[in-house]
Write an enzyme that holds these catalytic residues in place. Sequence first.
Site, PDB file in Angstrom:
ATOM      1  N   TYR A 157       0.855  -1.198   0.000  1.00  0.00           N
ATOM      2  CA  TYR A 157       0.000   0.000   0.000  1.00  0.00           C
ATOM      3  C   TYR A 157       0.881   1.234   0.000  1.00  0.00           C
ATOM      4  CZ  TYR A 157      -3.151   3.666   1.509  1.00  0.00           C
ATOM      5  OH  TYR A 157      -3.870   4.843   1.580  1.00  0.00           O
ATOM      6  N   GLU A 192      -3.284   7.521  -4.265  1.00  0.00           N
ATOM      7  CA  GLU A 192      -3.289   6.278  -3.493  1.00  0.00           C
ATOM      8  C   GLU A 192      -3.143   5.088  -4.426  1.00  0.00           C
ATOM      9  OE1 GLU A 192      -7.026   4.734  -1.769  1.00  0.00           O
ATOM     10  OE2 GLU A 192      -5.994   4.742   0.153  1.00  0.00           O
TER      11      GLU A 192
END
Length: 400
Positions: free
Chosen positions: A118, A206
């Site tokens: 992530y 993101e």
Amino acid sequence: MNIHEYQAKDILKRYGVRIQEGIVADTPAKAVEAARQLQEETGTGIFVIKAQIHAGGRGKGGGVKLAKNINEVEEVAGKILGMQLVTPQTGPEGKKVHKVLVAQDVYYPGPSQPKEYYLSILLDRATGQDVIIASSEGGMDIEEVAEKHPDKIVKEFIDTRVGLRDFQARKVAFALGLEGDALKEMVKFIKNLYRAYVDIEASLVEINPALKTSDNKVIAVDAKVNLEDNALFRHPDLAALRDITEEDPAEVEAGEYGLNYVKLDGNVGCMVNGAGLAMATMDMIKLSGGEPANFLDVGGKANAQTVEAGFRIILKDPNVKAILINIFGGIVRCDRVANGVVEAYKNIGEINVPIIVRLQGTNAEEAAKIIDESGLKVYSAITLQEAAEKVQKAVKGELV
Ligand code: GDP
Ligand code: MN
């Protein structure tokens, strides 16, 4: 402003961020064509078909599916296109899928195991710095990681006057447990991602997951980019990426009238001048036992046209049982607003919900008189308390 995954990937690629290659399509036939082209360009024989909607969690909702060969592409794309995709982020009504991204499979076997990470970059408002948030637990909800394994999240703050320093990018990549070529790839990936974030004036970039492939490349498998609305005037090419079919139609219409409208789930519509007063009005509705159906700030121009536009937008919402208008008349005199309300009401015709109008400020009493004598289902109130009580009655159907 929110944009689609395929648009975000296009942008990031221009900054040297390695992405999972793909081609967007809006029919199953075009998806097959896209797959053929992708096969030629990348050599992939397996494809991922991904719904393009402004919401994450698509995989969980059945919006991301594998086609194991080119013959399966048409069927898989056909299943996803046109579906009403429900994900943890869309709400129960879901979102209609108009486009799919036909992408290359990047989870191919090789010398090492593919692994998901992530990565995000955003503005940390508390410190006034940019922050990189990274985790070795990619692929799942970062909120869930934050709750269950807070130790698996690393944060690196960036002084915006200096920008990202090389050692910071290395620090993050090390913290993710990478080594060798994969480490170098990740450092490059982070640096390019930060360059993109700064240059396009994003408020969020993101990547979940960022994938370390079996041959140690780092690839953006997913990409979410939020652009800062207040900077869009500097980026007409990015502003053009707006997809209004993804936005609430009432919010789009309100924007055209210069009204600030946000739809909520309650039953009391409200129309207020000034954001602070609008917040206070929503609190008041809650205190009186109701739930606000929206936030609506008409700004400094509470005239017949804006009030009429406000009415039309609020009345689109079938949940609305009463409308509360709360206007402070400073420069706009209350009697003018009252006349505007009456005029707008008559222009619209039958409005089947009671309307409580609280006008306070210059000429408030004349305004109350205009409202009370209009002969319409409109009730005046001068104090907040009075307005609150009338709203409470109106919602229960006791106001006559
Ligand atoms: P999201 O569910 O909206 O976040 O969509 P993502 O783009 O993150 O995709 C969801 C999941 O699909 C990923 O976490 C992967 O597990 C899977 N996925 C995406 N691309 C590929 C691929 O190329 N091959 C395989 N096997 N799985 C993929
Ligand atoms: Mn994702």
